[in-house]
Design a protein around this motif. Structure first.
Motif, PDB file in Angstrom:
ATOM      1  N   GLY A  72       0.568  -1.140  -0.113  1.00 52.07           N
ATOM      2  CA  GLY A  72       0.287   0.123  -0.206  1.00 52.07           C
ATOM      3  C   GLY A  72       0.702   1.118  -0.085  1.00 52.07           C
ATOM      4  N   GLU A  73       2.068   1.005   0.611  1.00 48.68           N
ATOM      5  CA  GLU A  73       2.660   2.450   1.052  1.00 48.68           C
ATOM      6  C   GLU A  73       3.135   2.842  -0.421  1.00 48.68           C
ATOM      7  OE1 GLU A  73       4.167   2.402   5.714  1.00 48.68           O
ATOM      8  OE2 GLU A  73       5.469   1.049   4.053  1.00 48.68           O
ATOM      9  N   LEU A  74       3.641   1.375  -1.018  1.00 41.28           N
ATOM     10  CA  LEU A  74       5.105   1.573  -2.167  1.00 41.28           C
ATOM     11  C   LEU A  74       3.789   2.004  -3.373  1.00 41.28           C
ATOM     12  CD1 LEU A  74       7.087   0.881  -3.926  1.00 41.28           C
ATOM     13  CD2 LEU A  74       6.394  -1.051  -4.197  1.00 41.28           C
ATOM     14  N   ALA A  75       2.211   1.718  -3.565  1.00 37.10           N
ATOM     15  CA  ALA A  75       1.347   1.967  -4.205  1.00 37.10           C
ATOM     16  C   ALA A  75       1.114   3.765  -4.136  1.00 37.10           C
ATOM     17  CB  ALA A  75      -0.043   1.567  -4.565  1.00 37.10           C
ATOM     18  N   ALA A  76       1.313   4.294  -2.548  1.00 38.84           N
ATOM     19  CA  ALA A  76       1.197   5.469  -2.381  1.00 38.84           C
ATOM     20  C   ALA A  76       1.900   6.311  -3.206  1.00 38.84           C
ATOM     21  CB  ALA A  76       0.565   6.151  -1.304  1.00 38.84           C
ATOM     22  N   GLY A  77       2.907   5.813  -2.953  1.00 36.88           N
ATOM     23  CA  GLY A  77       4.550   6.615  -2.918  1.00 36.88           C
ATOM     24  C   GLY A  77       4.373   7.312  -4.858  1.00 36.88           C
ATOM     25  N   ALA A  78       3.645   5.386  -5.579  1.00 38.21           N
ATOM     26  CA  ALA A  78       4.444   5.906  -7.255  1.00 38.21           C
ATOM     27  C   ALA A  78       2.933   6.617  -7.161  1.00 38.21           C
ATOM     28  CB  ALA A  78       4.107   4.564  -7.262  1.00 38.21           C
ATOM     29  N   GLY A  79       1.661   6.596  -6.737  1.00 34.85           N
ATOM     30  CA  GLY A  79       0.118   6.942  -7.019  1.00 34.85           C
ATOM     31  C   GLY A  79      -0.237   6.610  -8.855  1.00 34.85           C
ATOM     32  N   VAL A  80       0.292   5.124  -7.958  1.00 34.15           N
ATOM     33  CA  VAL A  80      -1.491   3.861  -8.843  1.00 34.15           C
ATOM     34  C   VAL A  80      -1.892   3.313  -7.481  1.00 34.15           C
ATOM     35  CG1 VAL A  80       0.908   3.741 -10.809  1.00 34.15           C
ATOM     36  CG2 VAL A  80       1.408   2.451  -8.181  1.00 34.15           C
ATOM     37  N   THR A  81      -2.908   2.129  -8.617  1.00 36.22           N
ATOM     38  CA  THR A  81      -3.289   1.162  -7.637  1.00 36.22           C
ATOM     39  C   THR A  81      -2.858   0.220  -6.644  1.00 36.22           C
ATOM     40  OG1 THR A  81      -3.667  -0.349  -9.353  1.00 36.22           O
ATOM     41  CG2 THR A  81      -5.282   1.634  -8.394  1.00 36.22           C
ATOM     42  N   VAL A  82      -3.045  -0.584  -5.400  1.00 39.23           N
ATOM     43  CA  VAL A  82      -2.478  -1.470  -5.049  1.00 39.23           C
ATOM     44  C   VAL A  82      -2.426  -2.651  -6.063  1.00 39.23           C
ATOM     45  CG1 VAL A  82      -2.709  -3.515  -3.454  1.00 39.23           C
ATOM     46  CG2 VAL A  82      -2.300  -0.790  -2.777  1.00 39.23           C
ATOM     47  N   LYS A  83      -3.483  -2.379  -6.891  1.00 37.55           N
ATOM     48  CA  LYS A  83      -3.916  -3.941  -8.308  1.00 37.55           C
ATOM     49  C   LYS A  83      -2.655  -3.495  -8.875  1.00 37.55           C
ATOM     50  CE  LYS A  83      -7.067  -5.557 -11.090  1.00 37.55           C
ATOM     51  NZ  LYS A  83      -8.231  -5.106 -12.113  1.00 37.55           N
ATOM     52  N   THR A  84      -1.937  -2.501  -9.399  1.00 39.25           N
ATOM     53  CA  THR A  84      -1.214  -2.540 -10.138  1.00 39.25           C
ATOM     54  C   THR A  84      -0.231  -3.219  -9.929  1.00 39.25           C
ATOM     55  OG1 THR A  84      -2.496  -0.323 -11.190  1.00 39.25           O
ATOM     56  CG2 THR A  84      -0.074  -0.897 -11.503  1.00 39.25           C
ATOM     57  N   VAL A  85       0.960  -2.236  -8.693  1.00 40.02           N
ATOM     58  CA  VAL A  85       1.591  -2.975  -8.286  1.00 40.02           C
ATOM     59  C   VAL A  85       1.363  -4.475  -8.112  1.00 40.02           C
ATOM     60  CG1 VAL A  85       3.314  -3.081  -5.643  1.00 40.02           C
ATOM     61  CG2 VAL A  85       1.833  -0.984  -6.612  1.00 40.02           C
ATOM     62  N   ARG A  86       0.599  -5.214  -7.805  1.00 40.52           N
ATOM     63  CA  ARG A  86       0.136  -6.631  -7.401  1.00 40.52           C
ATOM     64  C   ARG A  86       1.100  -7.297  -8.747  1.00 40.52           C
ATOM     65  NH1 ARG A  86      -4.101  -6.586  -4.686  1.00 40.52           N
ATOM     66  NH2 ARG A  86      -2.859  -7.043  -3.342  1.00 40.52           N
ATOM     67  N   TYR A  87      -0.148  -6.524  -9.651  1.00 41.75           N
ATOM     68  CA  TYR A  87       0.438  -7.178 -11.550  1.00 41.75           C
ATOM     69  C   TYR A  87       1.828  -7.192 -11.323  1.00 41.75           C
ATOM     70  CZ  TYR A  87      -0.004  -7.429 -17.032  1.00 41.75           C
ATOM     71  OH  TYR A  87       0.172  -7.479 -17.615  1.00 41.75           O
ATOM     72  N   TYR A  88       2.276  -5.738 -11.684  1.00 40.59           N
ATOM     73  CA  TYR A  88       3.754  -5.813 -11.749  1.00 40.59           C
ATOM     74  C   TYR A  88       4.617  -6.778 -11.073  1.00 40.59           C
ATOM     75  CZ  TYR A  88       3.122  -2.096 -14.536  1.00 40.59           C
ATOM     76  OH  TYR A  88       2.286  -0.787 -15.451  1.00 40.59           O
ATOM     77  N   SER A  89       4.156  -7.338  -9.899  1.00 46.52           N
ATOM     78  CA  SER A  89       5.471  -8.318  -9.228  1.00 46.52           C
ATOM     79  C   SER A  89       4.552  -9.236  -9.582  1.00 46.52           C
ATOM     80  CB  SER A  89       4.575  -7.799  -7.441  1.00 46.52           C
ATOM     81  OG  SER A  89       5.163  -7.204  -7.152  1.00 46.52           O
ATOM     82  N   ASP A  90       3.818 -10.168 -10.129  1.00 44.23           N
ATOM     83  CA  ASP A  90       3.615 -11.083 -10.400  1.00 44.23           C
ATOM     84  C   ASP A  90       4.207 -11.264 -11.454  1.00 44.23           C
ATOM     85  OD1 ASP A  90       1.349 -11.200  -8.380  1.00 44.23           O
ATOM     86  OD2 ASP A  90      -0.248 -10.907  -9.448  1.00 44.23           O
ATOM     87  N   ARG A  91       4.509 -10.782 -12.464  1.00 44.62           N
ATOM     88  CA  ARG A  91       4.523 -10.610 -13.923  1.00 44.62           C
ATOM     89  C   ARG A  91       6.653 -10.415 -13.700  1.00 44.62           C
ATOM     90  NH1 ARG A  91       2.524  -9.308 -19.042  1.00 44.62           N
ATOM     91  NH2 ARG A  91       4.269 -10.214 -19.261  1.00 44.62           N
ATOM     92  N   GLY A  92       6.978 -10.267 -12.631  1.00 45.36           N
ATOM     93  CA  GLY A  92       8.039 -10.208 -11.495  1.00 45.36           C
ATOM     94  C   GLY A  92       8.956  -8.892 -12.266  1.00 45.36           C
ATOM     95  N   LEU A  93       8.389  -7.742 -12.700  1.00 50.15           N
ATOM     96  CA  LEU A  93       8.569  -6.529 -13.257  1.00 50.15           C
ATOM     97  C   LEU A  93       8.875  -6.213 -11.583  1.00 50.15           C
ATOM     98  CD1 LEU A  93       7.576  -7.247 -15.580  1.00 50.15           C
ATOM     99  CD2 LEU A  93       7.373  -4.465 -15.371  1.00 50.15           C
ATOM    100  N   LEU A  94       8.470  -6.450 -10.262  1.00 44.07           N
ATOM    101  CA  LEU A  94       9.063  -5.871  -9.209  1.00 44.07           C
ATOM    102  C   LEU A  94       9.093  -6.640  -7.719  1.00 44.07           C
ATOM    103  CD1 LEU A  94       8.952  -2.422  -8.588  1.00 44.07           C
ATOM    104  CD2 LEU A  94       6.468  -3.249  -7.682  1.00 44.07           C
ATOM    105  N   PRO A  95      10.425  -7.606  -8.124  1.00 43.07           N
ATOM    106  CA  PRO A  95      10.152  -8.679  -6.901  1.00 43.07           C
ATOM    107  C   PRO A  95      10.610  -8.188  -5.741  1.00 43.07           C
ATOM    108  CG  PRO A  95      12.355  -7.961  -8.716  1.00 43.07           C
ATOM    109  CD  PRO A  95      11.589  -6.739  -8.701  1.00 43.07           C
ATOM    110  N   GLU A  96       9.256  -9.196  -5.157  1.00 43.20           N
ATOM    111  CA  GLU A  96       9.177  -8.065  -3.789  1.00 43.20           C
ATOM    112  C   GLU A  96      10.616  -9.264  -2.952  1.00 43.20           C
ATOM    113  OE1 GLU A  96       6.360 -11.587  -2.070  1.00 43.20           O
ATOM    114  OE2 GLU A  96       5.556 -11.300  -3.574  1.00 43.20           O
ATOM    115  N   ALA A  97      10.864  -7.953  -2.009  1.00 39.92           N
ATOM    116  CA  ALA A  97      12.982  -8.108  -0.828  1.00 39.92           C
ATOM    117  C   ALA A  97      11.801  -9.154   0.081  1.00 39.92           C
ATOM    118  CB  ALA A  97      12.750  -6.707  -0.360  1.00 39.92           C
TER     119      ALA A  97
END
Length: 312
Positions: free
Chosen positions: A10-35
């Protein structure tokens, strides 16, 4: 950012001005790896995740597809070939939009009773338009036996490119030319394409000679040295070059008898279909580009006048 130095989704989505769903999509695609994951199983992202997400958002704002974004992130930079591909794509879409705008203006300017027919005519041309139909038209007309090199040179000279900055009038001319080239093909058109009587001749010699004759005629016209057909019957040295091309292709001499016999041959190459093509195409060539059909017609008329003037 939470106390362990990691971002929640949620913090990452707010910082970038996108939705949580968008962050989750990019994570699932491997573009935004989880730490890491929290004790409750929630996603956590490293300190550099925000910059990476902002880059992803910027690339997507430039309309790069997700696979291309992946390539950029893998290379840690934007490859020049990716930009070149996108520029070509954008250019093609802009050309299509310009063409569609001109086509719509042509419909807007059209009388109500003609609008449906014009819509069908304009709608048959792809946006952005291509020249495939025109190339096929000429390949059916050109005589068998021409070398590939000569065919390419002829096509470059007789096929106009779609206007880069189309006006309603030019769009309509191109659509009519496209319809002519795509329509039924009378057998007479094929016969008119045979520029010499049946028998052995060298078509490449003919077309190379005609190219020289047309170049001379165009130069004379631009210089204001071309004489008016129907008054003097000559078009400078271009007419002699025009006749010589036919004579050389047949391996014979240029004589008065040959010129008399050549008149119906060149007339046959100036059929109704070909004249219609050149009438529609004339306005589609750029400034200074020779319109070969008009030059051929003038040279043919000059030859006919000369022969008539010498007739007994």
């Amino acid at each position: 950012m939470v106390s362990d130095g990691l971002w929640s989704i949620g913090e990452l989505a707010a910082g970038a001005g996108v939705t949580v769903k968008t962050v989750r999509y990019y994570s699932d695609r491997g573009l935004l790896p989880e730490a890491a994951r929290s004790s409750g199983g929630h996603r956590r992202y490293g300190p550099g995740a925000l910059d990476r997400l902002l880059l992803i958002r910027s690339l997507r704002a430039l309309d790069l597809p997700v696979p291309e974004v992946e390539r950029v992130l893998d290379r840690d930079g934007v490859p020049a070939e990716v930009l070149a591909d996108r520029l070509r794509d954008v250019g093609s879409r802009l050309a299509a939009l310009r063409w569609q705008e001109a086509a719509l203006r042509s419909l807007q300017e059209c009388p109500d009773g003609e609008r449906a027919d014009r819509a069908r005519l304009l709608g048959a041309v792809p946006a952005p338009p291509g020249t495939d139909a025109l190339v096929r038209f000429w390949r059916r007309i050109l005589p068998v036996g021409l070398s590939g090199r000569t065919v390419s040179l002829v096509l470059d000279s007789v096929v106009p490119q779609p206007p880069a900055e189309p006006s309603p009038a030019r769009v309509l001319d191109f659509a009519r030319l496209h319809a002519l080239a795509s329509g039924p093909f009378p057998g007479a058109a094929c016969r008119s394409a045979q520029p010499l009587p049946e028998g052995a001749y060298r078509p490449d010699v003919l077309y190379e000679g005609l190219a020289e004759a047309y170049a001379l005629a165009g130069a004379e016209e631009r210089a204001g040295a071309e004489e008016q057909t129907g008054r003097t019957g000559r078009t400078g040295g271009a007419l002699d070059c025009f006749v010589s091309a036919y004579a050389a292709a047949q391996g014979v001499r240029d004589t008065p008898d040959f010129r008399r016999g050549l008149v119906p041959v060149v007339d046959r190459g100036d059929s109704v279909l070909i004249r219609r093509y050149w009438k529609l195409a004339a306005g589609l060539f750029g400034p200074g580009e020779p319109v070969l059909g008009l030059l051929h017609h003038r040279l043919s008329a000059a030859l006919r006048h000369e022969v008539d003037g010498h007739a007994v």
